[in-house]
Design a protein around this motif. Structure first.
Motif, PDB file in Angstrom:
ATOM      1  N   CYS A  44       0.851  -1.190   0.000  1.00 15.45           N
ATOM      2  CA  CYS A  44       0.000   0.000   0.000  1.00 15.45           C
ATOM      3  C   CYS A  44       0.889   1.243   0.000  1.00 15.45           C
ATOM      4  O   CYS A  44       1.853   1.320   0.761  1.00 15.45           O
ATOM      5  N   TYR A  61       0.398   4.151   1.109  1.00 19.92           N
ATOM      6  CA  TYR A  61       0.329   5.001   2.307  1.00 19.92           C
ATOM      7  C   TYR A  61       1.151   4.471   3.481  1.00 19.92           C
ATOM      8  O   TYR A  61       1.455   5.213   4.398  1.00 19.92           O
ATOM      9  N   CYS A  62       1.427   3.177   3.484  1.00 14.88           N
ATOM     10  CA  CYS A  62       2.127   2.643   4.650  1.00 14.88           C
ATOM     11  C   CYS A  62       3.312   1.766   4.253  1.00 14.88           C
ATOM     12  O   CYS A  62       4.456   2.189   4.393  1.00 14.88           O
ATOM     13  N   PRO A 118      -2.639   1.350  -4.495  1.00 14.45           N
ATOM     14  CA  PRO A 118      -3.236   2.474  -3.763  1.00 14.45           C
ATOM     15  C   PRO A 118      -3.768   2.075  -2.390  1.00 14.45           C
ATOM     16  O   PRO A 118      -3.855   2.908  -1.486  1.00 14.45           O
ATOM     17  N   CYS A 119      -4.111   0.811  -2.245  1.00 16.48           N
ATOM     18  CA  CYS A 119      -4.619   0.262  -0.972  1.00 16.48           C
ATOM     19  C   CYS A 119      -4.620  -1.247  -1.161  1.00 16.48           C
ATOM     20  O   CYS A 119      -4.866  -1.729  -2.266  1.00 16.48           O
ATOM     21  N   THR A 120      -4.356  -1.996  -0.106  1.00 15.30           N
ATOM     22  CA  THR A 120      -4.353  -3.457  -0.273  1.00 15.30           C
ATOM     23  C   THR A 120      -5.755  -3.983  -0.605  1.00 15.30           C
ATOM     24  O   THR A 120      -5.899  -5.095  -1.090  1.00 15.30           O
ATOM     25  N   GLY A 141      -0.174  -3.922   4.150  1.00 14.40           N
ATOM     26  CA  GLY A 141      -1.088  -2.785   4.207  1.00 14.40           C
ATOM     27  C   GLY A 141      -0.970  -2.025   5.513  1.00 14.40           C
ATOM     28  O   GLY A 141      -0.169  -2.357   6.390  1.00 14.40           O
ATOM     29  N   CYS A 142      -1.820  -1.016   5.625  1.00 13.08           N
ATOM     30  CA  CYS A 142      -1.840  -0.175   6.829  1.00 13.08           C
ATOM     31  C   CYS A 142      -2.229  -1.002   8.058  1.00 13.08           C
ATOM     32  O   CYS A 142      -2.815  -2.078   7.933  1.00 13.08           O
ATOM     33  N   CYS A 147      -6.580   2.047   7.684  1.00 13.32           N
ATOM     34  CA  CYS A 147      -6.631   2.044   6.210  1.00 13.32           C
ATOM     35  C   CYS A 147      -7.271   3.353   5.737  1.00 13.32           C
ATOM     36  O   CYS A 147      -8.293   3.767   6.273  1.00 13.32           O
ATOM     37  N   HIS A 148      -6.667   4.003   4.751  1.00 12.55           N
ATOM     38  CA  HIS A 148      -7.197   5.261   4.225  1.00 12.55           C
ATOM     39  C   HIS A 148      -8.534   5.063   3.518  1.00 12.55           C
ATOM     40  O   HIS A 148      -9.224   6.026   3.223  1.00 12.55           O
ATOM     41  N   PHE A 149      -8.855   3.832   3.204  1.00 11.78           N
ATOM     42  CA  PHE A 149     -10.145   3.528   2.573  1.00 11.78           C
ATOM     43  C   PHE A 149     -10.983   2.681   3.533  1.00 11.78           C
ATOM     44  O   PHE A 149     -11.777   1.847   3.103  1.00 11.78           O
ATOM     45  N   ASN A 152      -7.729  -2.937   4.052  1.00 12.12           N
ATOM     46  CA  ASN A 152      -6.782  -3.928   4.589  1.00 12.12           C
ATOM     47  C   ASN A 152      -7.507  -5.132   5.213  1.00 12.12           C
ATOM     48  O   ASN A 152      -6.973  -6.243   5.224  1.00 12.12           O
TER      49      ASN A 152
HETATM   50 FE1  FES Z   1      -3.246   1.268   3.192  1.00 10.94          FE
HETATM   51 FE2  FES Z   1      -5.805   0.681   2.649  1.00 10.94          FE
HETATM   52  S1  FES Z   1      -4.840   2.573   2.429  1.00 10.94           S
HETATM   53  S2  FES Z   1      -4.196  -0.667   3.272  1.00 10.94           S
END
Ligand code: FES
Length: 148
Positions: free
Chosen positions: A14, A16-17, A42-44, A67-68, A73-75, A79
């Motif tokens: 991901c 972001y993390c 962009p996200c897991t 992932g985060c 999780c930004h979404f 995750n």
């Molecule tokens: Fe990082 Fe969803 S934004 S796992």
């Protein structure tokens, strides 16, 4: 033989993390095995079962999804969805007689550069212990049989 085997591991990270943590590990000059080929996502939550299976079919010896941290999780729940999908793939592998440890989910924050280096090493050691994947060979043999 296990010493000479250099696994190929796809790391869906991901942005972001885990990707940021990998970047931080690099900035901190922490070494981790080159066996990990990072694919930024962009996200897991964007990783589906088919992506993991396809990576294994194309020759990866292992797949890690990073992932985060849970709850961050930004979404919101990406995750958690990824966790379920990784678990499904593990079960599929187990059902067909392939080592379920070939796929694993990790959670970390962007500040966890040292942890990224640790999980990369941990995953590489696990795959080295279980050896090369036979999935690609099996797939290639059967595709050739079907095509002829
Ligand atoms: Fe990082 Fe969803 S934004 S796992």
């Amino acid at each position: 033989m296990a010493d000479k085997f250099e696994p190929q591991i796809i790391g869906f990270c991901c942005k972001y993390c885990a990707y940021a943590a990998a970047d931080l590990a690099g900035s901190m000059r922490l070494s981790y095995p080159s066996s990990i080929k990072i694919v930024q996502v962009p996200c897991t939550g964007r990783i589906d079962v088919i992506h993991i299976l396809k990576a294994l079919e194309e020759g990866a010896d292992g797949v890690m999804v990073a992932g985060c941290l849970e709850g961050e999780c930004h979404f919101l729940t990406g995750n958690l969805k990824a966790k379920k999908r990784v678990k499904s793939v593990s079960k599929i592998l187990q059902d067909i007689g392939i080592e379920s440890e070939r796929v694993k989910m990790f959670n970390l924050s962007s500040a966890m550069g040292p942890r990224f280096a640790e999980i990369a090493t941990e995953m590489t050691e696990t795959i080295k212990q279980i050896g090369p994947s036979k999935i690609k060979k099996f797939h290639d043999e059967n595709v050739i049989k079907l095509a002829s």
